[in-house]
Design an enzyme around this catalytic site. Structure first.
Site, short mmCIF file in Angstrom:
data_model
loop_
_atom_site.label_atom_id
_atom_site.label_comp_id
_atom_site.label_asym_id
_atom_site.label_seq_id
_atom_site.Cartn_x
_atom_site.Cartn_y
_atom_site.Cartn_z
N HIS A 82 38.97 47.43 36.56
CA HIS A 82 39.97 47.80 37.58
C HIS A 82 40.80 46.57 37.99
CE1 HIS A 82 41.58 49.55 41.24
NE2 HIS A 82 40.94 50.67 41.04
N GLU A 88 44.33 49.26 34.27
CA GLU A 88 42.87 49.36 34.11
C GLU A 88 42.47 50.11 32.83
OE1 GLU A 88 41.70 51.58 37.58
OE2 GLU A 88 43.40 50.79 38.69
#
Ligand code: TA6
Length: 301
Positions: free
Chosen positions: A160, A263
């Site tokens: 992330h 991500e």
């Protein structure tokens, strides 16, 4: 206990800050910082003082809480647990869990460290998960998941990554053009990215079957970051925009203007099924391309 490894080209050093354990990697002027908890990279400077990652100025720096920024590792699921949120925290438990150093290495070519998840609740207690981080002329991060149990198990995950940007109206990711994506802000309805992505509102998109290489172009910073990914079925792009940024206690109110998440993920229904003894690798490399590389910088946003 981690011993520091220092050579004239590279080093891996353990430090304590606010009573939290960090590792600092260096390699020929490049520097990386990660917090042992969550194997969470919080800073990456390829050379000089060029920070590529964004961390909120009011991030929580507490034991058991994920840091808002850097590269949180979402594992063993992405988003809400697919059965029910009661199964565990959003984005899984790894990013707030204890990791230990399994190995470290520093030589002429690189500084690297392997971190292992210390423990996991059932049914993940029979899954080995380690994070392999390498600092050379680029940053490489890889999550290795191995099913050590006797039953198949489903794993979702994401790296992330919060990138530092000059401004939301100065960036583009050209390779998203023509991809299909599911838009979380519209009940995950499917759309096609018919032109350059515009970051001028809340963006929360799961791009499907993305290319393995994308570029983050930043006209304001006159730089291109080359992102290579592997093991991912999706690429999530997120900017909370003003209202959501204000609603998060660890996200500084103006921060949304200088960050963008890109991500590599196994998101939504694209979880990986691992049979006993099978393993899955999810990774990305981040490389700051010479700002004079006009092939891209000249591209209009
Ligand atoms: O990756 C995008 C996303 O799933 C958004 O929907 C938003 O929830 C973001 O992750 C941040 O999640 P977090 O749990 O770190 O606040």
């Amino acid at each position: 206990m981690v011993q520091s490894t220092v050579t004239h080209s590279s080093s891996v050093v353990l430090t304590l800050r606010n009573n939290l354990e960090y590792l600092e990697l260096s390699h020929k002027g490049a520097r990386l910082e990660l917090r042992l908890q969550g194997a969470h990279i919080t800073s990456y400077k390829p050379f000089g003082g060029t920070e590529l990652l964004w961390v909120s100025s009011i991030a929580h720096l507490q034991q058991g809480k994920a840091i808002r920024g850097g590269i949180p590792i979402c594992w063993p699921w992405f988003g809400a647990h697919w059965i029910s949120p009661e199964q565990g925290p959003q984005h899984g438990f790894a990013r707030a869990s204890e990791f230990k150093v399994i190995s470290q290495h520093a030589n002429e070519d690189r500084a690297c460290v392997v971190l292992g998840l210390v423990s996991a609740p059932k049914p993940y207690d029979t899954v080995a998960m380690q994070v392999e981080i390498e600092l050379s002329d680029q940053l490489s991060v890889q999550v290795r998941t191995t099913n050590k149990g006797k039953e198949p198990i489903e794993i979702g995950a994401a790296l992330h990554t919060y990138f530092q940007i000059s401004d939301t109206n100065q960036v583009n990711i050209p390779e998203l053009k023509d991809l299909q994506y599911k838009d979380k802000t519209q009940d995950f309805e499917k759309f096609t990215q018919s032109d350059s992505i515009e970051i001028n509102q809340e963006i929360d998109r799961v791009y499907l079957d993305p290319p393995k290489k994308v570029n983050l172009l930043d006209l304001g910073l006159e730089r291109r970051i080359e992102i290579n990914t592997w093991g991912n079925t999706d690429l999530v792009v997120w900017n909370p925009w003003v209202v959501n940024a204000k609603s998060m206690t660890d996200f500084d109110n103006e921060g949304y203007q200088s960050m963008l998440c890109i991500e590599p993920a196994n998101a939504l229904g694209n979880r990986v099924l691992l049979n006993p003894e099978e393993e899955h690798l999810l990774g990305k490399s981040i490389c700051l391309v010479d700002a004079s590389d006009n092939n891209y910088i000249g591209v209009t946003i």
